[in-house]
Design a protein around this motif. Structure first.
Motif, PDB file in Angstrom:
ATOM      1  N   LEU A 282       3.751  35.684 127.089  1.00 30.60           N
ATOM      2  CA  LEU A 282       3.749  34.290 127.390  1.00 30.60           C
ATOM      3  C   LEU A 282       4.029  33.022 126.004  1.00 30.60           C
ATOM      4  O   LEU A 282       3.777  33.952 125.076  1.00 30.60           O
ATOM      5  CB  LEU A 282       2.394  34.176 127.886  1.00 30.60           C
ATOM      6  N   TYR A 283       4.327  32.789 126.165  1.00 29.84           N
ATOM      7  CA  TYR A 283       4.350  31.692 124.769  1.00 29.84           C
ATOM      8  C   TYR A 283       3.985  30.090 124.662  1.00 29.84           C
ATOM      9  O   TYR A 283       4.215  29.555 125.876  1.00 29.84           O
ATOM     10  CB  TYR A 283       6.396  31.696 124.056  1.00 29.84           C
ATOM     11  N   ARG A 284       4.047  29.175 123.728  1.00 28.50           N
ATOM     12  CA  ARG A 284       4.028  28.236 123.260  1.00 28.50           C
ATOM     13  C   ARG A 284       4.785  27.709 122.311  1.00 28.50           C
ATOM     14  O   ARG A 284       4.930  28.033 121.432  1.00 28.50           O
ATOM     15  CB  ARG A 284       2.626  28.231 123.095  1.00 28.50           C
ATOM     16  N   ILE A 285       5.428  26.374 122.542  1.00 27.74           N
ATOM     17  CA  ILE A 285       5.989  25.734 121.335  1.00 27.74           C
ATOM     18  C   ILE A 285       5.621  24.792 120.029  1.00 27.74           C
ATOM     19  O   ILE A 285       4.236  23.863 121.420  1.00 27.74           O
ATOM     20  CB  ILE A 285       7.540  25.171 121.317  1.00 27.74           C
ATOM     21  N   TYR A 286       5.407  24.417 119.161  1.00 27.18           N
ATOM     22  CA  TYR A 286       4.380  23.624 118.314  1.00 27.18           C
ATOM     23  C   TYR A 286       5.462  22.741 117.655  1.00 27.18           C
ATOM     24  O   TYR A 286       6.230  22.884 117.521  1.00 27.18           O
ATOM     25  CB  TYR A 286       3.469  24.211 117.577  1.00 27.18           C
ATOM     26  N   VAL A 287       5.788  21.476 117.572  1.00 29.77           N
ATOM     27  CA  VAL A 287       6.189  20.217 116.693  1.00 29.77           C
ATOM     28  C   VAL A 287       5.277  19.885 115.877  1.00 29.77           C
ATOM     29  O   VAL A 287       4.090  19.276 115.930  1.00 29.77           O
ATOM     30  CB  VAL A 287       6.860  19.485 117.534  1.00 29.77           C
ATOM     31  N   PHE A 288       5.919  20.035 114.443  1.00 26.62           N
ATOM     32  CA  PHE A 288       5.301  19.239 113.058  1.00 26.62           C
ATOM     33  C   PHE A 288       6.214  18.505 112.448  1.00 26.62           C
ATOM     34  O   PHE A 288       7.097  18.981 112.626  1.00 26.62           O
ATOM     35  CB  PHE A 288       4.640  19.917 111.708  1.00 26.62           C
ATOM     36  N   THR A 289       5.646  17.409 111.416  1.00 26.80           N
ATOM     37  CA  THR A 289       6.501  16.403 110.524  1.00 26.80           C
ATOM     38  C   THR A 289       6.181  17.097 108.889  1.00 26.80           C
ATOM     39  O   THR A 289       7.042  16.686 108.266  1.00 26.80           O
ATOM     40  CB  THR A 289       5.262  15.043 110.479  1.00 26.80           C
ATOM     41  N   ASP A 290       6.226  18.527 108.890  1.00 21.71           N
ATOM     42  CA  ASP A 290       5.916  19.311 107.551  1.00 21.71           C
ATOM     43  C   ASP A 290       6.829  20.724 108.332  1.00 21.71           C
ATOM     44  O   ASP A 290       5.947  21.360 108.748  1.00 21.71           O
ATOM     45  CB  ASP A 290       4.362  19.421 107.048  1.00 21.71           C
ATOM     46  N   ARG A 291       7.376  20.999 107.046  1.00 23.42           N
ATOM     47  CA  ARG A 291       7.783  22.316 106.453  1.00 23.42           C
ATOM     48  C   ARG A 291       6.638  23.183 107.217  1.00 23.42           C
ATOM     49  O   ARG A 291       6.944  24.528 106.534  1.00 23.42           O
ATOM     50  CB  ARG A 291       8.829  22.751 104.985  1.00 23.42           C
ATOM     51  N   CYS A 293       3.523  23.387 108.224  1.00 28.90           N
ATOM     52  CA  CYS A 293       3.652  23.191 109.855  1.00 28.90           C
ATOM     53  C   CYS A 293       2.356  23.106 110.157  1.00 28.90           C
ATOM     54  O   CYS A 293       1.479  24.007 110.286  1.00 28.90           O
ATOM     55  CB  CYS A 293       3.837  24.419 110.631  1.00 28.90           C
ATOM     56  N   LEU A 294       1.497  21.720 109.279  1.00 30.36           N
ATOM     57  CA  LEU A 294       0.519  21.596 109.288  1.00 30.36           C
ATOM     58  C   LEU A 294      -0.014  20.296 110.275  1.00 30.36           C
ATOM     59  O   LEU A 294      -0.905  20.302 111.149  1.00 30.36           O
ATOM     60  CB  LEU A 294      -0.167  21.640 107.760  1.00 30.36           C
ATOM     61  N   ASN A 295       0.496  19.188 110.190  1.00 30.76           N
ATOM     62  CA  ASN A 295       0.626  18.457 111.167  1.00 30.76           C
ATOM     63  C   ASN A 295       0.838  18.034 111.732  1.00 30.76           C
ATOM     64  O   ASN A 295       2.324  17.469 112.412  1.00 30.76           O
ATOM     65  CB  ASN A 295       1.405  17.351 110.019  1.00 30.76           C
ATOM     66  N   PRO A 511       0.488  28.749 113.459  1.00 28.09           N
ATOM     67  CA  PRO A 511       2.260  28.400 113.580  1.00 28.09           C
ATOM     68  C   PRO A 511       2.269  28.137 111.566  1.00 28.09           C
ATOM     69  O   PRO A 511       3.201  28.411 111.046  1.00 28.09           O
ATOM     70  CB  PRO A 511       2.434  26.549 114.494  1.00 28.09           C
ATOM     71  N   GLN A 512       1.805  28.395 110.735  1.00 27.45           N
ATOM     72  CA  GLN A 512       1.690  28.000 109.441  1.00 27.45           C
ATOM     73  C   GLN A 512       3.000  29.532 109.012  1.00 27.45           C
ATOM     74  O   GLN A 512       2.611  29.213 107.569  1.00 27.45           O
ATOM     75  CB  GLN A 512       0.030  27.338 108.824  1.00 27.45           C
ATOM     76  N   GLU A 513       1.670  30.230 109.419  1.00 24.57           N
ATOM     77  CA  GLU A 513       1.853  31.821 108.798  1.00 24.57           C
ATOM     78  C   GLU A 513       3.167  32.023 109.705  1.00 24.57           C
ATOM     79  O   GLU A 513       4.122  32.306 108.983  1.00 24.57           O
ATOM     80  CB  GLU A 513       0.880  32.782 109.165  1.00 24.57           C
ATOM     81  N   VAL A 514       3.518  31.608 110.834  1.00 23.70           N
ATOM     82  CA  VAL A 514       5.063  32.509 111.900  1.00 23.70           C
ATOM     83  C   VAL A 514       5.866  31.385 110.782  1.00 23.70           C
ATOM     84  O   VAL A 514       7.521  31.477 110.227  1.00 23.70           O
ATOM     85  CB  VAL A 514       5.051  32.608 112.892  1.00 23.70           C
ATOM     86  N   CYS A 515       5.616  29.898 110.347  1.00 21.78           N
ATOM     87  CA  CYS A 515       6.539  29.168 109.800  1.00 21.78           C
ATOM     88  C   CYS A 515       6.923  29.576 108.376  1.00 21.78           C
ATOM     89  O   CYS A 515       8.039  29.984 107.706  1.00 21.78           O
ATOM     90  CB  CYS A 515       5.915  27.905 109.295  1.00 21.78           C
TER      91      CYS A 515
END
Length: 650
Positions: A282-291, A293-295, A511-515
């Motif tokens: 199972l997987y999930r995507i996230y979208v952020f405004t910053d490199r 991956c916090l916002n 997300p911040q760690e995989v980014c």
């Protein structure tokens, strides 16, 4: 000098204008050359349209206005009359009304027009016959495993995709759809190897400004079904998870040289292992405004496929127990609730697909000053009256969850996305206390900390002397609802302990760690309508010399109210039109108290006063969050509203 002025005044009274200022004459011939068009009045004449056309005709000297009618009969019988406009000031008309799919031999729809003078009207023009027919159906284009993709069709507001072998119908507002039903909890043949599907376009039944189909003729919202298409997928790819591309009308692989998406894209990834090297399904995507991956600005639904494309009407229902999880491996999941889902740090998250429909932008804020009322004076709310060229439009029906993203200034500005693995886990015991007392027979209990509690949890409430076991049926704020009434009274501070419950779905990585590890890609989104072609605006109307013309270049000059058109912006549901005396700063003129007006059409008549103007158009997407549904403005385009040219004859 005085005599000269007197003679000049006398000559002016004898002027014969070649346009609307000519002397009125009710005996003038009926308007000629009536025809339909989509962008410019000088297009080659055609008699078949896939979306409602605009109309134009040769002007009649001396006419003060025109009247236009549409009907299903060339004799314009009363029960065949579809539409009438009695207030046209120029020889062009924009119709914000959906016409039915209808064909004849040779035609089934007819338009006619007549000119009006101060002392009467001409006879009706020769009818212009035409048909409404959508000949184009979406066609499949190259895609990735687990993703259906098709050509966008101009004028379509959505698409219905028919998954033949499930069977299931899914409404999509973009041009991509993931194959989540085929992959989730069974990533092997024969489940996901072959997908058969058909597709049809969906259009809105639109009207505004009080315009309705006078005879009540029904209108289908659908185009014809495509042939059966077949998508064949390779074996599911294993290995380290990695992002591959974002896909919509364009394919972007994270490079600044890539084109921006005009539609909400799908997210394509490969592999099944996170940073720990464990196989996941199972997987999930996230979208952020910053490199970093916090916002976070978008949260994807949990699926089991190698691609994710947001859907407006809900995610798949995930199993809530280990037994249901085992059973789901031999069936297709239906749409519904994903249950309790968490990030790796136990922050509760809700996918965008599960959010309620936002309030739709159907009204522009008033720019006119208001008179304050006395606070003690009661006021009765009124429903805005919809008029042509106002800041109000009306829509109905469910438009779905906000699953779109704001436009960006690509490539300077953009979004960052990543994918993380997800696992289903049994909930661990969770303890809190009653926040308020609860009486015997109560079906709700307020608790101090509701985080982690969800529907289906089995909880013990009370001290050893009054403990009882109940099942949670819902969580609202800090209140849990119970399946059965309490048999004991409970005071504030008594323990509330979750013993067992539904499966929860938790990300295995932050997300911040995989980014930071490099599993992150960038993309841009930008969609605006086009107002010009080959340097000339899509503008038509009356010339200062009284002829019907289309703009020959930037800065075209028209007398009266010109009609402007634009290409449909992909993803737009409505449009906002403005005009200004200056290109920069662009200070929009007021129209009925608002800065411009809203329209559901792709053309509009601009109420311009004499002078040089700049106009612009932007789309409105009802799949963006509330108060943020405006899309990119088009580049301002110059247009001139001129005074008529007089001819003085001896």
């Amino acid at each position: 000098m005085r005599l000269a002025r007197l003679l000049l005044a006398l000559l002016v009274t004898l002027v014969l204008a070649s346009s609307a200022n000519a002397a009125p004459s009710a005996s003038a011939a009926a308007p000629q050359s009536l025809h339909g068009f989509l962008f410019r009045a000088d297009e080659p004449v055609r008699h078949e349209f896939a979306r409602t056309p605009s109309f134009a005709w040769a002007p009649v000297p001396g006419a003060t206005s025109y009247q236009l009618e549409l009907a299903t009969s060339s004799t314009f019988r009363e029960n065949g009359l579809l539409y009438a406009d009695r207030t046209l000031k120029s020889p062009v008309a924009s119709i914000t009304l959906t016409l039915p799919w209808i064909t004849g031999a040779p035609y089934s729809l007819y338009a006619r027009v007549r000119a009006v003078f101060k002392n009467g009207a001409t006879s009706w023009s020769k009818p212009f016959g035409f048909n409404m027919r959508q000949t184009e159906v979406p066609r499949p284009v190259a895609s990735y495993p687990g993703l259906l993709r098709w050509t966008p069709v101009e004028g379509a507001t959505a698409y219905d995709v028919w998954l033949i072998d499930i069977p299931k119908m899914v409404r999509i507002f973009g041009n991509v759809m993931d194959e989540r039903e085929f992959y989730t909890l069974h990533q092997a043949n024969p489940w996901m190897s072959k997908v058969r599907w058909r597709i049809r376009t969906v259009r809105s039944d639109q009207s505004q400004g009080g315009q309705v189909r006078a005879n009540g003729l029904p209108v289908s919202s659908f185009g014809g079904w495509s042939p059966v298409y077949e998508s064949v997928n390779p074996p599911f790819a294993v290995g380290a998870l990695k992002g591959l591309a974002t896909v919509s009308d364009v394919v972007s692989k994270g490079l600044s040289s890539d084109r921006a998406h005009r539609l909400m894209p799908a997210f394509v990834y490969g592999g099944n292992q996170g940073l720990a090297g464990l196989d996941t399904e199972l997987y999930r995507i996230y979208v952020f405004t910053d490199r970093d991956c916090l916002n976070r600005v978008f949260t994807g639904a949990i699926t089991g496929g190698p691609a994710y494309a947001p859907r407006s009407f809900g995610p798949l229902t995930l199993p809530k127990s280990t037994g249901a999880l085992a059973a789901a491996r031999s069936t297709y999941l239906t749409d519904g609730d994903q249950g309790s889902t968490y990030m790796a740090d136990f922050e509760s998250v809700t996918p965008n697909e599960s959010l309620p429909q936002p309030s739709l932008t159907t009204t522009l804020p008033s720019a006119a000053p208001t008179t304050p009322t006395t606070p003690t004076t009661p006021t009765t709310p009124t429903t805005p009256v919809e008029e042509p060229g106002t800041g109000v439009i009306s829509v109905s029906g469910n438009r779905g969850a906000p699953v779109d993203l704001w436009d960006t200034n690509w490539p300077e500005g953009g979004y960052y996305w990543t994918v993380v693995p997800v696992e289903a886990v049994n909930p661990s015991p969770l303890a809190t206390t009653a926040f308020q007392s609860a009486a015997i027979g109560a079906l709700q209990v307020a608790i101090a900390d509701p985080d982690g509690f969800s529907t289906g949890d089995v909880v013990d409430i009370g001290n050893p002397s009054n403990k009882e076991t109940v099942t949670v049926t819902g969580v609202t704020g800090n209140t849990i609802s119970l399946a059965t009434a309490l048999k004991q009274a409970h005071g504030a501070g008594e323990p509330v302990l979750r013993m067992t419950g539904n499966l929860i779905y938790r990300d295995l990585e932050l997300p911040q760690e995989v980014c930071a590890s490099g599993r992150v890609m960038r993309f841009g989104k930008s969609s605006e309508p086009t107002l010009v072609t080959g340097g000339a605006p899509f503008a038509s109307g009356l010339s200062p010399k009284g002829r019907l013309i289309s703009a020959a270049g930037v800065g075209a000059s028209f007398y009266g109210t010109p009609l402007v058109a634009w290409t449909p912006a992909l993803g737009a549901d409505a449009y906002h039109v403005q005009w200004s005396r200056k290109r920069y700063p662009f200070n929009a003129e007021l129209s009925n108290g608002t800065a411009g007006f809203l329209t559901l059409s792709t053309s509009a008549v601009l109420p311009l006063k004499p002078g040089t103007w700049w106009y612009r158009v932007r789309g409105i997407s009802w799949r963006l969050p509330q108060n943020a549904q405006y899309m990119s403005w088009s580049d301002p385009t110059r247009i001139v509203a001129a005074r008529p040219t007089f001819t003085v004859k001896p």
